[in-house]
Each structure stands twice: as structure tokens, then as C-alpha cells.
Enzyme design. Structure first.
Site, PDB file in Angstrom:
ATOM      1  N   ASP A 194       0.844  -1.190   0.000  1.00  0.00           N
ATOM      2  CA  ASP A 194       0.000   0.000   0.000  1.00  0.00           C
ATOM      3  C   ASP A 194       0.885   1.248   0.000  1.00  0.00           C
ATOM      4  O   ASP A 194       1.746   1.406   0.864  1.00  0.00           O
ATOM      5  CB  ASP A 194      -0.889  -0.017   1.249  1.00  0.00           C
ATOM      6  CG  ASP A 194      -1.928   1.097   1.276  1.00  0.00           C
ATOM      7  OD1 ASP A 194      -1.841   2.019   0.446  1.00  0.00           O
ATOM      8  OD2 ASP A 194      -2.811   1.035   2.138  1.00  0.00           O
TER       9      ASP A 194
ATOM     10  N   GLY B 171      -1.773  -4.538  -2.686  1.00  0.00           N
ATOM     11  CA  GLY B 171      -1.766  -3.099  -2.487  1.00  0.00           C
ATOM     12  C   GLY B 171      -2.841  -2.616  -1.538  1.00  0.00           C
ATOM     13  O   GLY B 171      -3.245  -3.325  -0.609  1.00  0.00           O
ATOM     14  N   HIS B 172      -3.332  -1.408  -1.809  1.00  0.00           N
ATOM     15  CA  HIS B 172      -4.267  -0.720  -0.916  1.00  0.00           C
ATOM     16  C   HIS B 172      -5.606  -1.441  -0.825  1.00  0.00           C
ATOM     17  O   HIS B 172      -6.122  -1.678   0.265  1.00  0.00           O
ATOM     18  CB  HIS B 172      -4.458   0.706  -1.450  1.00  0.00           C
ATOM     19  CG  HIS B 172      -5.292   1.592  -0.592  1.00  0.00           C
ATOM     20  ND1 HIS B 172      -4.933   1.938   0.693  1.00  0.00           N
ATOM     21  CD2 HIS B 172      -6.481   2.220  -0.836  1.00  0.00           C
ATOM     22  CE1 HIS B 172      -5.862   2.757   1.207  1.00  0.00           C
ATOM     23  NE2 HIS B 172      -6.801   2.930   0.306  1.00  0.00           N
ATOM     24  N   PHE B 173      -6.175  -1.814  -1.970  1.00  0.00           N
ATOM     25  CA  PHE B 173      -7.517  -2.417  -2.014  1.00  0.00           C
ATOM     26  C   PHE B 173      -7.401  -3.934  -1.891  1.00  0.00           C
ATOM     27  O   PHE B 173      -7.675  -4.683  -2.834  1.00  0.00           O
ATOM     28  CB  PHE B 173      -8.224  -2.016  -3.305  1.00  0.00           C
ATOM     29  CG  PHE B 173      -8.479  -0.539  -3.425  1.00  0.00           C
ATOM     30  CD1 PHE B 173      -9.618   0.034  -2.880  1.00  0.00           C
ATOM     31  CD2 PHE B 173      -7.569   0.285  -4.067  1.00  0.00           C
ATOM     32  CE1 PHE B 173      -9.855   1.402  -2.979  1.00  0.00           C
ATOM     33  CE2 PHE B 173      -7.795   1.657  -4.174  1.00  0.00           C
ATOM     34  CZ  PHE B 173      -8.940   2.222  -3.626  1.00  0.00           C
TER      35      PHE B 173
END
Length: 339
Positions: A294, A320-322
């Protein structure tokens, strides 16, 4: 710390595609075009119960309710008498983010996922003169749980949903049965330096030019980049996710509201000591499960929970972020084991 560094889990269960197809139809017919998402998405969930496999039909229903003067759109799944898992989404997504997780856990939880004001399909009457800041989002969310009569729940917080969830915990500390923080930050060391540089520059020297520099995050390409960064297999990212986010951001005036909200994030950082004091005083059962790549909230933010809740569980995923877009199975498995 548990470190999961293998390739993202494949989305291989054919039954999942039944839900994906239904959700896509809803988005295209009632979402990005008509802004009136309705109906029921039905799928079959496979849930693990020890060594046995439990198969059942799960309905994810879409509902609306008025709270704090706001017409709140939310998704719900699971038995009405089951323990509540309250799902709070981030930027720039909505309850749609939880579309694959809800059927997988609905045999164990009553799952409730609202769209925050200015996100998803929640509607704010113009005459309300709503102030789009985090204090307002938190107040409206508190009103939402009151109207639904939720007296005890596990919080699942992600991104923007974290400060809203932390505020909810401060408002109703006795209602928190546990916390899942999926890239939901509460510590300064969790702020990714490069990603936060534009906001830090604006806060130090507020001016129109720096404000406009944030607008690129509101475009389709800006949203898409946030989904793709840190993901090794981009084929796992369903295009309807970032396309829906961008379509809602593109509604007249919404990008400006989102810039205002982003600039207000400084308020949340200033409240981090309050949130950390809550963690120390209440020591809630907490699972910090993080996409380790992220760029917005780095792994140090997950590890920092250990300072205030030594018994928390920290899991880093190779994404990552999602994280739910690529690792829904590992995340749901962790929730099942932890709670």
C-alpha cells in the site's frame, strides 16, 4: 507477525462469478447510469467449519434508511440475529468494495455496509446544507447505527472508514466487540511519505494551486492507479470496481467535495492520540490485516497497533491498498479464525 508473500489467491470458485455477474448488471442498469442501485445479488458461499464444508445460498440485499437527514444506502447479508460486522469503506469506493466478502461471512455474521455521504449511492438532500468533513461523516454514521439499533458490533475499517470507525468507537466504546483494520490507519508512521506529500504541502501552505494538484486523484486514471499499485497480478482487479468509483466521482460537484474531504484528513491525524488512548484503555480484540505494498498506508501502521494492543494480530498480504480485490479469501479466513 504473519507474513503472507505468495501470489494473490486465485478467484477460482465458479460460484463467485454468479455474484460478480449479478453485481455488474446492477451497476450498469441502476448504478453508474441511473444512480438507483436496487435488487438482490444472490450467490452461493462456501464457508469452512472445522474440516467440514458448509454450502448455502446467501442473499446480499440493498436497502435505504434515513439517518441524520441523509438517505443512506447500505448492503446487508446474514441472519438478523447474528453478531454484527459493520463494514466501513474508504476512498473512492463504497459498500461495493465488500461485494465478494459479504456472502463468504454471512453464515456467521449479520453484515452491514453503508455508503458514506458523497460516496456510492447515499443521497444527501441539498436543503440539508451538509458539511462534507470527517466530523460530519462520523456523526451521520453514528446516527445510522442508532436508527438500525446496533448495540454491539465488530468494526471492519478500511482507509477513510478508519477515522469514521475510530470516532464511532469513541462515541460508543461499549459497543465495540472487536476490530478488523484492513489498511485502516491510526498512527503517523503508517502514512506513506510519497503519497502524503501533496497533502502535507497544502497543509503547510494552503493555496489554490496545491489544491488543484489533488484533482488528478479524482479521475479515472487516478483511481485506477490506486487500485493497481502494489498488485502483482492486475488481472485480479475487476474493472467495474475502479470504473464505478470514477463514475461516482464524476457526478457534478463531487470531485470538489472529495478534495475538501481529503484536505480535512488533517483533523484525523490530530485525533490519532485519542484513538490510541482508546486502544490502550479498552484493548479491543483487533486484527490488523494489511496490503503490504500500500502506498498510502504502509506496513508500519499495522505494526504500530502492537504498542497499544499487544495481543493484536498483524497479517501482511502481498498486495496493495484495495486488498479485498485480490485477497478476499485470505482475509475472510483470518476473520473466521480470529473471531
Amino acid at each position: 507477525m504473519t507474513d503472507i508473500t505468495s501470489s494473490p489467491a486465485p478467484l477460482a470458485k465458479p460460484i463467485k462469478h454468479e455474484l460478480v455477474a449479478a453485481t455488474r448488471r446492477e451497476v450498469l442498469t441502476g448504478g453508474t447510469l441511473g444512480l438507483g442501485l436496487a435488487g438482490t445479488a444472490t450467490a452461493t458461499a462456501i464457508a469452512s467449519a472445522g474440516d467440514a464444508t458448509l454450502s448455502r445460498s446467501i442473499d446480499v440485499r440493498t436497502r435505504r434508511i434515513r439517518a441524520d437527514g441523509v438517505d443512506i444506502f447500505y448492503r446487508e447479508a446474514g441472519p438478523p440475529d447474528a453478531p454484527v460486522l459493520l463494514l466501513l469503506h474508504g476512498f473512492a469506493n463504497s459498500s461495493f468494495y465488500f461485494r465478494h466478502m459479504m456472502p463468504k461471512l454471512a453464515d456467521r455474521f449479520r453484515m452491514i455496509a453503508p455508503d458514506l455521504p458523497s460516496f456510492g449511492f447515499t443521497e444527501v438532500p441539498a436543503e440539508l446544507e451538509y458539511q462534507y468533513d470527517f466530523a460530519s461523516l462520523s456523526r451521520t454514521t453514528a446516527a445510522f447505527v442508532d436508527v438500525l439499533g446496533l448495540k454491539r458490533y465488530v468494526l471492519y475499517v478500511f482507509d477513510y472508514g478508519a477515522p469514521v470507525g475510530w470516532d464511532l468507537a469513541l462515541t460508543y466504546p461499549d459497543r465495540i466487540a472487536g476490530i478488523v483494520s484492513q489498511n485502516g490507519n491510526a498512527y503517523v508512521e503508517g502514512l506513506g511519505e510519497k503519497a502524503w506529500a501533496p497533502l502535507l504541502a497544502y497543509w503547510a501552505n494552503p493555496n489554490p494551486e496545491l489544491r488543484e494538484g489533488l484533482r488528478s486523484r479524482m479521475t479515472l486514471e487516478g483511481v485506477k492507479a490506486a487500485y493497481f499499485t502494489g498488485v502483482s497480478d492486475l488481472s485480479l482487479i475487476e474493472p467495474e470496481s475502479y470504473t464505478l468509483d470514477a463514475a461516482i466521482l464524476a457526478r457534478p460537484g463531487n470531485a470538489d467535495l472529495q478534495i475538501d474531504l481529503k484536505l480535512d484528513y488533517k483533523r484525523n491525524i490530530e485525533r490519532y492520540p485519542l484513538y490510541q488512548a482508546f486502544f490502550r484503555a479498552r484493548a479491543p480484540k483487533l486484527l490488523a490485516i494489511w496490503g503490504r505494498n500500500d502506498m498510502f498506508f504502509v506496513p508500519s501502521g499495522a505494526e504500530a497497533f502492537r504498542r497499544d494492543i499487544p495481543d493484536c494480530r498483524v497479517v501482511l498480504l502481498d498486495t496493495g491498498h484495495f486488498a479485498l480485490e485480490t485477497h478476499v479469501d485470505p482475509i475472510t479466513d483470518e476473520i473466521r479464525r480470529f473471531f
